[in-house]
Design an enzyme around this catalytic site. Structure first.
Site, mmCIF file in Angstrom:
data_model
loop_
_atom_site.group_PDB
_atom_site.id
_atom_site.type_symbol
_atom_site.label_atom_id
_atom_site.label_comp_id
_atom_site.label_asym_id
_atom_site.label_seq_id
_atom_site.Cartn_x
_atom_site.Cartn_y
_atom_site.Cartn_z
ATOM 1 N N LYS A 173 0.845 -1.199 0.000
ATOM 2 C CA LYS A 173 0.000 0.000 0.000
ATOM 3 C C LYS A 173 0.880 1.248 0.000
ATOM 4 C CE LYS A 173 -2.069 2.506 3.206
ATOM 5 N NZ LYS A 173 -2.039 3.811 2.497
ATOM 6 N N GLY A 226 7.345 5.120 7.701
ATOM 7 C CA GLY A 226 6.394 6.199 7.945
ATOM 8 C C GLY A 226 6.647 6.811 9.313
ATOM 9 N N THR A 228 6.508 7.655 13.402
ATOM 10 C CA THR A 228 6.733 6.838 14.597
ATOM 11 C C THR A 228 5.405 6.405 15.237
ATOM 12 O OG1 THR A 228 8.896 7.781 14.967
ATOM 13 C CG2 THR A 228 7.803 6.890 16.903
ATOM 14 N N THR A 230 2.517 5.880 13.766
ATOM 15 C CA THR A 230 1.916 4.808 12.949
ATOM 16 C C THR A 230 2.687 3.503 13.181
ATOM 17 O OG1 THR A 230 1.501 6.517 11.297
ATOM 18 C CG2 THR A 230 1.080 4.261 10.627
ATOM 19 N N GLU A 248 10.782 1.569 9.711
ATOM 20 C CA GLU A 248 11.657 2.725 9.423
ATOM 21 C C GLU A 248 10.841 3.972 9.734
ATOM 22 O OE1 GLU A 248 14.737 2.356 8.592
ATOM 23 O OE2 GLU A 248 14.629 0.197 8.301
ATOM 24 N N CYS A 282 13.436 11.966 5.537
ATOM 25 C CA CYS A 282 13.645 11.533 6.928
ATOM 26 C C CYS A 282 15.105 11.755 7.341
ATOM 27 C CB CYS A 282 13.258 10.078 7.079
ATOM 28 S SG CYS A 282 14.085 9.027 5.872
ATOM 29 N N GLU A 384 9.778 16.028 15.397
ATOM 30 C CA GLU A 384 10.023 16.020 13.953
ATOM 31 C C GLU A 384 9.052 16.988 13.264
ATOM 32 O OE1 GLU A 384 8.786 12.587 11.589
ATOM 33 O OE2 GLU A 384 10.719 12.650 10.552
HETATM 34 P P1 NAD Z 1 2.411 7.971 8.068
HETATM 35 O O1 NAD Z 1 2.878 7.133 9.203
HETATM 36 O O2 NAD Z 1 1.287 8.893 8.286
HETATM 37 O O3 NAD Z 1 1.948 7.038 6.840
HETATM 38 C C1 NAD Z 1 2.817 6.077 6.279
HETATM 39 C C2 NAD Z 1 1.988 4.967 5.666
HETATM 40 O O4 NAD Z 1 1.318 4.273 6.708
HETATM 41 C C3 NAD Z 1 0.897 5.446 4.708
HETATM 42 O O5 NAD Z 1 0.821 4.567 3.620
HETATM 43 C C4 NAD Z 1 -0.348 5.370 5.565
HETATM 44 O O6 NAD Z 1 -1.541 5.207 4.834
HETATM 45 C C5 NAD Z 1 -0.051 4.134 6.401
HETATM 46 N N1 NAD Z 1 -0.827 4.008 7.634
HETATM 47 C C6 NAD Z 1 -1.358 4.991 8.405
HETATM 48 N N2 NAD Z 1 -2.024 4.443 9.454
HETATM 49 C C7 NAD Z 1 -1.872 3.103 9.361
HETATM 50 C C8 NAD Z 1 -2.296 2.006 10.164
HETATM 51 N N3 NAD Z 1 -3.039 2.167 11.262
HETATM 52 N N4 NAD Z 1 -1.933 0.761 9.792
HETATM 53 C C9 NAD Z 1 -1.178 0.562 8.684
HETATM 54 N N5 NAD Z 1 -0.769 1.568 7.873
HETATM 55 C C10 NAD Z 1 -1.105 2.821 8.216
HETATM 56 O O7 NAD Z 1 3.698 8.699 7.524
HETATM 57 P P2 NAD Z 1 3.772 9.788 6.379
HETATM 58 O O8 NAD Z 1 3.190 11.053 6.918
HETATM 59 O O9 NAD Z 1 3.262 9.211 5.119
HETATM 60 O O10 NAD Z 1 5.348 9.944 6.212
HETATM 61 C C11 NAD Z 1 6.143 10.813 6.961
HETATM 62 C C12 NAD Z 1 6.903 10.057 8.020
HETATM 63 O O11 NAD Z 1 7.654 9.009 7.433
HETATM 64 C C13 NAD Z 1 7.904 10.940 8.740
HETATM 65 O O12 NAD Z 1 7.830 10.669 10.126
HETATM 66 C C14 NAD Z 1 9.240 10.468 8.192
HETATM 67 O O13 NAD Z 1 10.348 10.668 9.025
HETATM 68 C C15 NAD Z 1 8.979 9.021 7.982
HETATM 69 N N6 NAD Z 1 9.934 8.460 7.040
HETATM 70 C C16 NAD Z 1 10.898 7.619 7.514
HETATM 71 C C17 NAD Z 1 11.846 7.080 6.650
HETATM 72 C C18 NAD Z 1 12.904 6.136 7.141
HETATM 73 O O14 NAD Z 1 13.534 5.502 6.302
HETATM 74 N N7 NAD Z 1 13.134 6.006 8.424
HETATM 75 C C19 NAD Z 1 11.793 7.408 5.292
HETATM 76 C C20 NAD Z 1 10.805 8.277 4.850
HETATM 77 C C21 NAD Z 1 9.871 8.794 5.730
#
Ligand code: NAD
Length: 480
Positions: A173, A226, A228, A230, A248, A282, A384
């Site tokens: 997804k 995504g 922390t 989530t 991650e 990130c 963040e």
């Molecule tokens: P997010 O956690 O809101 O969403 C990430 C994904 O998770 C999306 O596809 C979303 O639909 C899904 N999701 C949301 N709720 C869920 C649930 N209950 N169960 C399963 N899936 C669910 O993150 P975002 O806003 O899309 O991205 C930004 C974040 O991602 C920032 O915190 C950033 O630091 C982090 N990030 C980390 C890395 C890394 O490699 N460590 C890389 C890129 C981004």
């Protein structure tokens, strides 16, 4: 209006409930496509397709899997311009960034893992008890991949490619905020002849489609990138089911500049590591620490460079920064700037929404912002922000800067600028982070372990680490 579809069992289909929701173009704030509002019913169909495909896919030869994946990589390259334009439009990032980084990296991910599986080996242990142990590695089965919006196709393929290379079948997804290039990838997978059910891409929200992936008992492993919060929710759902998890998560990375650095190189790269992709990487260095003896010189030169950055139309080659990804995200970033002022910070440049003219008047633009005068432990320096906002703070000693750098709940990456190799080694080993760059930033070698410590995540992606994640080891002991 463009219509995005799910890719299930080799076919492009609407959500089972026929529902969809709006996808916005951040450059102008307009709805330009519709996203399937998938639920557990669609995830069930995807899991059924992936389960049916698993026996045959897991038994294909490495060469066969590799050839198919290389075909997908070739098709990504052949469609480079179309994919880069789509990524820029969906995410708001400058077209030159999508062209030079996001799309080439997506095909590189497929190529890297397509060829890695041709070169791997397993371990054998000769025992004192007249026996030999050999370690076999098998695919896990149906696995889930969930990715964020900041590097859409880049991070989506970073998970999918190793998962299918190792013989798993996938339910994936992408973020509902940037679904377009994942949809275009599904068309390319059909064109490449990837067997039905090997990769299933289901679009929808986190609480509906994402949660259904975490909860599904037949999905045996989840690779998630995504936020922390989530990640915490996914772990709470999946850990009691003993799923394998790779998480991650967020970061709040320090960028440490010692007085003995190559000043020009540190300056140039710090502008990039602060504001690339509107600061929505990130790995961006959002807390800049500068040794006091060069603090004023660095600060003035840095602000002067930042002032020259052009915030503009993502489709224009001349833009250094495009739009941030969504209206709620823009409001969150602007809210953090207000918080920084309340916490006593001084805005050295930026600090405001940017209003562009004409068609772009309703887009989500934020000026690159530099803030000084904040304590290292205030909220602005601990949480963040994930936007074009950095803080700059002087330090007096290694001990002093390490205490500040390590003071957050996060530990993803760090950058260190010094010409003293002993200092570079000392500081790197004391930094609580999964990745440290010395005198560079975002040099990526796909063989290296990638991931964070503390609330930045669990597990490592990349190289052999991710191939191990997506396989189960079995030790077979044979008496000689
Ligand atoms: P997010 O956690 O809101 O969403 C990430 C994904 O998770 C999306 O596809 C979303 O639909 C899904 N999701 C949301 N709720 C869920 C649930 N209950 N169960 C399963 N899936 C669910 O993150 P975002 O806003 O899309 O991205 C930004 C974040 O991602 C920032 O915190 C950033 O630091 C982090 N990030 C980390 C890395 C890394 O490699 N460590 C890389 C890129 C981004």
């Amino acid at each position: 209006m463009e219509i995005i579809k799910n890719y299930i069992n080799g076919e492009l289909v609407e959500a089972a409930n026929g529902q969809s929701f709006d996808n916005y173009n951040p450059a102008n704030g307009e709805v330009y496509s519709q996203i399937p509002d998938s639920t557990s019913k669609d995830i069930q169909q995807a899991v059924d397709a992936a389960s049916d495909a698993f026996p045959a896919w897991s038994k294909t030869s490495r060469k066969e899997r590799s050839d198919l994946m290389l075909k997908v990589a070739d098709l990504i390259d052949a469609n480079h311009d179309r994919l880069a334009a789509a990524e820029s439009k969906d995410n708001g990032k400058p077209i030159k960034l999508a062209s030079r980084v996001d799309i080439p990296r997506a095909s590189a991910n497929f190529r890297f893992f397509a060829t890695a599986i041709l070169h791997e080996s397993t371990e054998a242990h000769q025992s004192d008890q007249d026996a030999i142990n050999m370690t076999l590695r098998s695919p896990i089965g149906v696995v889930g991949c969930i990715s964020p919006w900041n590097l859409p196709l880049y991070l989506f393929t970073w998970k999918i490619a190793p998962a299918i290379a190792t013989g798993n079948t996938v339910v994936a997804k992408p973020s509902e905020i940037t679904p377009m290039t994942a949809f275009l990838l599904s068309e390319l997978c059909i064109e490449a002849g990837l067997p039905a059910g090997v990769l299933n891409i289901v679009h929808g929200t986190g609480p509906n489609a994402g949660q259904a992936i975490s909860e599904h008992p037949e999905i045996k492993a989840i690779s998630f990138t995504g936020g922390t919060e989530t990640g915490k929710r996914i772990a709470a759902t999946a850990a009691p089911m003993f799923k394998k998890l790779s998480l991650e998560l967020g970061g709040k990375n320090p960028n440490i500049i010692f007085a003995d650095c190559d000043f020009e190189e540190a300056l140039k790269t710090s502008v990039h590591s602060s504001f690339a992709n509107q600061g929505q990487i990130c790995l961006c260095g959002s807390r800049i620490f500068v040794e006091r003896s060069i603090y004023d010189k660095f600060k003035d030169a840095f602000v002067a460079r930042v002032d020259k950055l052009v915030v503009g139309d993502p489709a224009s080659e001349g833009s250094n920064l495009g739009a941030v990804v969504s209206k709620p995200h823009m409001e969150k970033v602007l809210g953090f700037i207000d918080l920084a002022k309340k916490e006593g910070g001084t805005i050295l440049t930026g600090g405001n929404q940017v209003h562009l003219d004409g068609d772009l008047a309703k887009g989500y633009y934020v000026a690159p912002t530099v803030i000084e005068g904040l304590s290292h432990d205030c909220q602005t320096n601990q949480q963040e922000i994930f936007g074009p906002v950095v803080t700059i703070t002087p330090f007096d000693s290694e001990e002093d800067v390490l205490a500040m750098a390590n003071s957050t709940e996060y530990g993803l990456s760090a950058t260190v600028w010094t010409s003293n190799l002993h200092k570079a080694n000392r500081v790197s080993s004391e930094l609580k982070a999964g990745i440290v760059w010395v005198n560079c930033w975002l040099f990526r070698d796909l063989r290296t372990p990638f991931g964070g410590v503390k609330k930045s995540g669990v597990g490592r992606e990349g190289g052999w680490d991710v191939l191990n994640f997506f396989t189960e080891k079995k030790n077979v002991c044979i008496k000689l």
